[in-house]
Design a protein around this motif. Structure first.
Motif, short mmCIF file in Angstrom:
data_model
loop_
_atom_site.label_atom_id
_atom_site.label_comp_id
_atom_site.label_asym_id
_atom_site.label_seq_id
_atom_site.Cartn_x
_atom_site.Cartn_y
_atom_site.Cartn_z
N THR A 232 0.48 -0.93 -0.11
CA THR A 232 0.18 -0.03 0.31
C THR A 232 0.86 1.52 -0.08
OG1 THR A 232 -1.44 -0.63 1.01
CG2 THR A 232 -1.84 1.36 1.31
N PRO A 233 0.74 1.71 -0.77
CA PRO A 233 1.17 3.45 -0.95
C PRO A 233 1.15 4.73 0.04
CG PRO A 233 -0.40 3.89 -2.87
CD PRO A 233 -0.11 1.98 -2.48
N VAL A 234 2.08 5.07 0.79
CA VAL A 234 1.36 6.10 1.18
C VAL A 234 1.67 7.54 1.14
CG1 VAL A 234 2.62 4.07 3.02
CG2 VAL A 234 4.27 6.07 2.36
N ASP A 235 1.96 8.09 2.13
CA ASP A 235 1.30 9.42 1.72
C ASP A 235 2.67 10.42 1.73
OD1 ASP A 235 1.20 12.81 1.12
OD2 ASP A 235 -0.32 12.73 3.09
N THR A 236 3.67 11.28 0.98
CA THR A 236 4.51 11.73 0.91
C THR A 236 5.36 12.67 2.16
OG1 THR A 236 4.29 12.97 -0.80
CG2 THR A 236 4.92 10.76 -1.89
N SER A 237 4.29 13.27 2.03
CA SER A 237 4.16 14.21 3.21
C SER A 237 4.34 13.84 5.00
CB SER A 237 3.19 14.95 3.22
OG SER A 237 2.01 14.19 3.86
N LYS A 238 4.31 12.40 4.66
CA LYS A 238 4.21 11.77 6.04
C LYS A 238 5.68 10.97 6.51
CE LYS A 238 -1.20 12.53 7.28
NZ LYS A 238 -2.36 11.17 7.34
N LEU A 239 6.19 11.13 5.02
CA LEU A 239 7.35 10.17 5.75
C LEU A 239 8.34 10.19 6.38
CD1 LEU A 239 8.73 9.95 1.45
CD2 LEU A 239 7.20 8.80 2.97
#
Length: 376
Positions: A232-239
């Motif tokens: 599942t891809p993740v939000d890049t702003s929360k990396l």
């Protein structure tokens, strides 16, 4: 000595001597020890069971006097033998009563020492039987600890435990229950099922940590510390501050994570972006951009052996520099290194073009020669 004593026979004299010796021994013993009450039945007179020591002495003196009188007036040897037998019996009874009586509980300590293991086992078996048939033998509660990504309800459902399950069945199948939970959640590294009396269970969860991200088709996916890529891809702003692998395959991701997990945490924290830069000599060559402005180029297969040298090298150079660890270790400013790579790339392109041209010319000559031969 009285007139009666002068008329005694030798046997009667011995008997009297015996009585006097016994009386002397008894008196000596009473002087040494505390007087004790005695209970006995005399053939010549009866005494109460609670008679004192003084009364016993008087009875014995009376017995001695009576015995002496009977012996004096004894008409025959048979009567003397009877009297002597009775006196011996009386003496034996006195000695028997003087002996301390054995208590009913005497020796019970040794018996208890031999029997207490069996008693304890029997008690435990009884308590176990009572516990097995009581409601306490059914699961009372199931808690989860150590979980960060999955909720306790999700873990409980994955365990497939139900209200009313026997605690004995759960204890026998603890490993199977833990395996079910681990297969259900890739983030969970291990599960330890613990029991707390009387009927409480707890699942102690250990999760894999996040090790990196991999970018594929402009989407970022979490890579766990075991090399598993969460689909599942993740939000890049929360990396998190983790290295981002550019277009790595699953196998290359596992190799990178396995090598990076051997590095010190402070060194891993410096890595930002990892790019594949293969060369003819090193197909697994990668470029690691560091947060201090430098770039490290190292073979992926040798990353865990060579990268630990970087901190000492970084102290001796001024960023931005490229630290090349392909064959040996050397540094070069980024601009100069990029110029070198561009020149090398141009040279390779020219050489490749010349090679293709030569191959084409050779193919053309071969074709013309074949045509001439055919026409002839």
């Amino acid at each position: 000595m009285s007139e009666n004593e002068n008329k005694l026979t030798p046997w009667q004299e011995k008997n009297l001597e015996y009585q006097r010796r016994k009386a002397a021994e008894k008196k000596l013993e009473e002087e040494k020890n505390t007087p004790k009450k005695s209970r006995f039945t005399s053939p010549f007179q009866k005494k109460e069971a609670s008679a004192t020591t003084s009364e016993t002495n008087e009875a014995e003196s009376s017995d001695e006097a009576l015995s002496e009188e009977e012996v004096t007036s004894a008409p025959s040897a048979s009567q003397e033998e009877i009297i002597f037998s009775k006196l011996e019996q009386t003496a034996e009874e006195v000695e028997e009563l003087r002996k301390p009586r054995r208590s009913f509980f005497a020796g019970s300590g040794q018996v208890f020492k031999k029997l207490w293991p069996a008693f304890v086992i029997a008690l435990l078996v009884f308590l176990g039987a009572v516990y097995a048939v009581s409601p306490l033998s059914k699961i009372g509660s199931f808690t989860v600890s150590g979980n960060k990504s999955e909720t306790p309800e999700q873990v409980a459902v994955a365990s497939q435990l139900k209200t009313g399950d026997s605690i004995f069945s759960i204890l026998r199948n603890k490993e199977l229950i833990a395996t079910k939970i681990e297969k259900e959640f890739p983030r969970i590294a291990s599960v330890n099922i613990t029991f707390r009396f009387p009927n409480h269970f707890e699942a102690v969860v250990t999760e894999y940590s996040n090790s990196a991200y991999v970018k594929r088709n402009d989407k970022d996916y979490i890579v766990l510390s075991n090399g598993y890529v969460i689909p599942t891809p993740v939000d890049t702003s929360k990396l998190e501050k983790l290295p981002v692998l550019q277009d790595f395959s699953d196998e290359q991701v596992k190799l990178f994570v396995k090598a990076s997990e051997k590095l010190k945490p402070e060194l891993r924290a410096l890595m930002t972006t990892v790019t594949k830069t293969p060369t003819d000599a090193t197909p697994d060559f990668i470029a690691i951009d560091m947060s201090d402005g430098n770039q490290v180029r190292v073979p992926l297969s040798q990353m865990s052996e060579k990268l630990p040298y970087y901190p000492s090298i970084a102290k001796q150079i001024e960023a931005p520099q490229v630290v090349d660890m392909e064959a040996s270790i050397y540094t070069k400013p980024k601009e100069a290194y990029q110029a070198y790579l561009s020149q090398l790339s141009s040279s390779k392109a020219a050489a490749s073009s010349a090679k293709e041209k030569k191959t084409t010319e050779s193919s053309t000559d071969t074709t013309e020669a074949s045509t001439t031969t055919a026409s002839e």
